[in-house]
Design a protein around this motif. Structure first.
Motif, short mmCIF file in Angstrom:
data_model
loop_
_atom_site.label_atom_id
_atom_site.label_comp_id
_atom_site.label_asym_id
_atom_site.label_seq_id
_atom_site.Cartn_x
_atom_site.Cartn_y
_atom_site.Cartn_z
N SER A 118 -3.28 -9.87 12.13
CA SER A 118 -4.61 -9.69 12.72
C SER A 118 -4.86 -10.69 13.84
CB SER A 118 -5.69 -9.83 11.64
OG SER A 118 -5.60 -8.76 10.75
N THR A 154 -4.35 2.77 4.33
CA THR A 154 -3.72 1.72 5.14
C THR A 154 -2.29 1.41 4.71
OG1 THR A 154 -5.06 0.22 3.80
CG2 THR A 154 -5.77 0.57 6.07
N GLY A 155 -1.74 2.27 3.86
CA GLY A 155 -0.30 2.18 3.55
C GLY A 155 0.04 1.00 2.67
N GLY A 156 1.20 0.41 2.96
CA GLY A 156 1.62 -0.81 2.26
C GLY A 156 1.65 -0.66 0.76
N ASN A 162 2.84 -7.07 2.23
CA ASN A 162 3.20 -5.88 3.01
C ASN A 162 3.47 -6.26 4.46
OD1 ASN A 162 2.79 -3.84 0.98
ND2 ASN A 162 0.59 -4.24 1.17
N GLY A 168 -8.81 -7.10 4.29
CA GLY A 168 -8.23 -8.33 3.75
C GLY A 168 -8.47 -9.49 4.69
N GLY A 225 -0.96 -11.37 8.29
CA GLY A 225 -1.60 -10.05 8.26
C GLY A 225 -1.54 -9.34 9.61
N TYR A 264 -5.52 -2.57 -2.29
CA TYR A 264 -6.31 -2.18 -1.10
C TYR A 264 -6.92 -0.78 -1.23
CZ TYR A 264 -4.03 -6.19 1.09
OH TYR A 264 -3.60 -7.45 1.40
N ALA A 311 -10.01 -0.56 3.79
CA ALA A 311 -9.96 -1.77 2.97
C ALA A 311 -9.85 -2.96 3.91
CB ALA A 311 -8.74 -1.72 2.04
N ASN A 355 -1.88 0.29 8.44
CA ASN A 355 -2.44 -0.63 9.43
C ASN A 355 -1.39 -1.61 9.94
OD1 ASN A 355 -2.28 -2.09 7.06
ND2 ASN A 355 -4.25 -3.11 7.32
N LYS A 356 -0.25 -1.70 9.27
CA LYS A 356 0.79 -2.63 9.73
C LYS A 356 1.30 -2.18 11.10
CE LYS A 356 0.23 -4.85 6.17
NZ LYS A 356 -1.15 -5.15 6.46
N THR A 385 -8.31 -4.84 10.73
CA THR A 385 -8.37 -3.37 10.83
C THR A 385 -9.82 -2.92 11.05
OG1 THR A 385 -6.51 -3.31 9.31
CG2 THR A 385 -7.66 -1.23 9.67
C1 LIG Z 1 -2.09 -1.96 2.62
C2 LIG Z 1 -3.12 -2.81 3.27
N1 LIG Z 1 -4.33 -2.28 3.48
C3 LIG Z 1 -5.32 -3.00 4.04
C4 LIG Z 1 -5.12 -4.31 4.43
C5 LIG Z 1 -6.26 -5.07 5.02
O1 LIG Z 1 -6.22 -5.06 6.40
P1 LIG Z 1 -6.87 -6.24 7.24
O2 LIG Z 1 -6.09 -7.48 6.88
O3 LIG Z 1 -6.65 -5.86 8.66
O4 LIG Z 1 -8.27 -6.36 6.85
C6 LIG Z 1 -3.86 -4.89 4.24
C7 LIG Z 1 -3.59 -6.27 4.65
O5 LIG Z 1 -3.42 -6.55 5.81
C8 LIG Z 1 -2.83 -4.12 3.64
O6 LIG Z 1 -1.61 -4.62 3.41
#
Ligand SMILES: Cc1ncc(COP(=O)(O)O)c(C=O)c1O
Length: 291
Positions: A142, A280-282, A67, A169, A140, A252, A167, A38-39, A173
């Motif tokens: 966002s 969503t990686g990271g 991340n 945070g 983040g 996540y 996921a 998602n980054k 996303t």
């Molecule tokens: C690996 C990973 N997945 C999911 C998220 C959550 O995404 P969001 O902050 O857009 O809800 C994050 C943080 O941004 C993240 O680093």
């Protein structure tokens, strides 16, 4: 950057087979080693905006294992921006590999106490008030500009899904996916798994971006709170990597997949449902928690 469509792989875990649902995972983690998942989705149009506004520096915010900080540092080096990262906290392990990698990509790190970190606008103004060349990237990544990049996930789907899972945070996303589904008039139900305790407040943030566009945020799968782990979660993430060859971290993606398994065992999904989970990686921020 591998901007071509990320692959989708089936996840044939026992509970999914028992409940006769088809679950797959979209490997956004493979988009880039550091601007992954998602980054990249969230930063794509933010970076474009910064270029169009002729900004030369990106300034952003994150924890010591963020991340997002790493992604911005790497993106800055890749696309020709200087980068500044405000790092939260007083009990910092500044020698940790995530911050080391940020440094390697040339990011200037500014360490701030938790109290000062809270108000990002004040912090930004303190350092860059009169400097028009610096672009503010929210924590983040966002923001409204991030949503279309996330929604592009839907353009890559060649199948239709009953459920999408990510996921959550900050909720960016989830908001991007929900907006994309609504704009395309799809029947897909967009679901987020809050990885923080008290995640209900994310609904207010999400509403600011997408109004009353439908989505579901599950707030009872945080397993104790942000970056909190337990044996079951860690063992699950380790076994998952061993069984599938896909690395997931416990902050996540592992929490999200465990939640989907739990929901499946509670018969949340009708038989024959097609469920797509976004990786969503990271992995770098949370990988240390697995050892
Ligand atoms: C690996 C990973 N997945 C999911 C998220 C959550 O995404 P969001 O902050 O857009 O809800 C994050 C943080 O941004 C993240 O680093």
């Amino acid at each position: 950057m591998n901007t071509s469509s990320s692959v989708i792989q089936p996840l044939s875990l026992d509970v999914f087979q028992q409940k006769k649902i088809q679950v797959s995972i979209k490997r956004d983690d493979l988009i880039h080693p550091f601007i992954s998942g998602n980054k990249w989705r969230k930063l794509k149009y933010v970076l474009r905006d910064a270029k169009e506004k002729q900004k030369t520096t990106l300034a952003t915010f994150g924890g010591a294992f963020s991340n997002h900080l790493l992604a911005v540092a790497s993106a800055g080096a890749t696309f020709g921006f200087k980068t500044v990262g405000f790092v939260r906290g007083d009990e910092l392990d500044i020698k940790n590999p995530v911050l080391k990698m940020c440094h390697l990509f040339g990011m200037r790190l500014i360490f701030v106490a938790r109290d000062e970190y809270r108000n990002k606008d004040v912090l930004f103004a303190k350092y860059f008030d009169t400097n028009k060349s610096v672009y503010f990237v929210p924590e983040g990544g966002s923001c409204m500009k991030a949503l279309p990049g996330v929604a592009e996930i839907l353009d890559e789907l060649t199948d239709t899904y009953d459920y999408l899972f990510t996921a959550s945070g900050t909720g960016g996303t989830l908001a991007g996916l929900a907006k994309g589904v609504a704009d395309k008039h799809l029947a897909t139900k967009v679901n987020g798994i809050a990885v923080i305790k008290g995640g209900e407040y994310l609904n207010h943030e999400i509403e600011k971006w997408i109004g009353n566009t439908p989505y579901t945020l599950h707030t009872n799968f945080h397993r104790g709170g942000y970056a909190k782990t337990d044996n079951e979660l860690v063992l699950f993430a380790r076994n998952f990597s061993r069984k599938t060859g896909i690395v997931i971290e416990p902050i996540y993606t592992a929490k999200m997949i465990m939640a989907v398994m739990e929901l499946a065992s509670q018969d949340y999904f009708e038989p024959d449902s097609k469920v797509l989970c976004i990786h969503t990686g990271g992995i770098w921020g949370g990988i240390g928690l697995l050892f």
